[in-house]
Design an enzyme around this catalytic site. Structure first.
Site, short mmCIF file in Angstrom:
data_model
loop_
_atom_site.label_atom_id
_atom_site.label_comp_id
_atom_site.label_asym_id
_atom_site.label_seq_id
_atom_site.Cartn_x
_atom_site.Cartn_y
_atom_site.Cartn_z
CD GLU A 91 -2.56 1.72 0.35
OE1 GLU A 91 -3.39 0.97 -0.19
OE2 GLU A 91 -2.37 2.89 -0.03
CD GLU A 105 -15.82 -8.25 -2.47
OE1 GLU A 105 -14.59 -8.23 -2.27
OE2 GLU A 105 -16.44 -9.26 -2.83
CB THR A 114 -11.83 -5.43 -0.18
OG1 THR A 114 -12.74 -4.60 -0.92
CG2 THR A 114 -11.29 -6.53 -1.09
CD GLU A 115 -10.81 -2.57 4.62
OE1 GLU A 115 -10.33 -2.90 3.50
OE2 GLU A 115 -10.20 -2.75 5.69
CG ASP A 128 -6.98 4.62 -6.42
OD1 ASP A 128 -7.92 4.52 -5.62
OD2 ASP A 128 -5.79 4.74 -6.05
#
Ligand code: SAH
Length: 214
Positions: free
Chosen positions: A69, A194, A191-192, A118
């Site tokens: 990340e 998702e 995921t967050e 992104d």
């Protein structure tokens, strides 16, 4: 993914060296030595706050996971999750994936996950998309022959772009689904992003692809 500026992030990351690798180029070709078990290496690029990587690590203890990340104030949330859960098969790197080849050697990685990357919708920003050809070149280099690239997104534009980009690059598509959640896969780790998009009723797209051999 937005995060408030966290002035303490730098110091916090420096303290968590059990899980955070501060000098990732040092481990190029040697990531196995950073883990207890010698087992396949799966990486997530743009890991956000770490829900996916920690969920996957629990589900697949026989895989070593590396979360990458680029934003410090975001990765600290992922590190906090890992510090709490203490998995022995997760490491984290604060790094820009554009230089992936500096931190992994050829064939070192078994699988790459891109989750809700992104979209960079403007044409002039194409080169920033994680499925742009220059990124695919890096992925091809670090992935083992037969290694998989798995993309999940809610973004139709990015999904369409990525399928064309994969095709131009010669990737072979093993799966394309326009409604991942309709498959009811018990192994799907959300995921967050998702969770957020699925709660709004948006379909989740997924593509699994492989680079051609040689
Ligand atoms: N995977 C998470 C976060 C998605 S948002 C989820 O699904 O919830 C996309 C994330 O990718 C952001 O946190 C952003 O900082 C990160 N990112 C974007 N470009 C990157 C790059 N070149 N290298 C590493 N991370 C990147």
């Amino acid at each position: 993914m937005r995060a408030r500026h966290k002035p303490w992030a730098d110091d916090y990351l420096k303290e968590q060296t059990t899980y955070v690798e501060l000098n990732p180029p040092l481990y190029k070709g040697k990531w196995q030595s950073r883990f207890n078990e010698n087992q396949p290496i799966h990486i997530e690029i743009g890991a956000g706050k770490g829900q996916f990587i920690t969920g996957m690590a629990k589900q697949s203890p026989n895989v070593n996971f590396i979360a990458i990340e680029v934003v410090k104030s975001i990765i600290v949330s992922a590190v906090q999750k890992v510090v709490e859960q203490e998995p022995d098969n997760v490491k984290l790197i604060n790094f820009d994936a554009k230089d992936l080849r500096d931190i992994f050697s050829e064939n070192e990685v078994d699988c790459i996950y891109l989750n809700f990357s992104d979209p960079w919708p403007k044409n002039k920003h194409e080169k920033r998309r994680l499925t742009y050809a220059a990124f695919l070149e890096q992925y091809q280099h670090v992935l083992k022959p037969g290694g998989e690239l798995v993309l999940k997104t809610d973004n139709k534009g990015l999904f369409e772009y990525s399928l064309v980009s994969f095709s131009k690059f010669g990737l072979v598509l093993d799966e394309v689904t326009l409604d991942l959640h309709a498959l009811n896969e018990s192994t799907n780790v959300m995921t967050e992003y998702e969770e957020k998009f699925a709660a709004k009723g948006q379909p989740i797209y997924r593509c699994r692809a492989k680079f051609p051999n040689e």
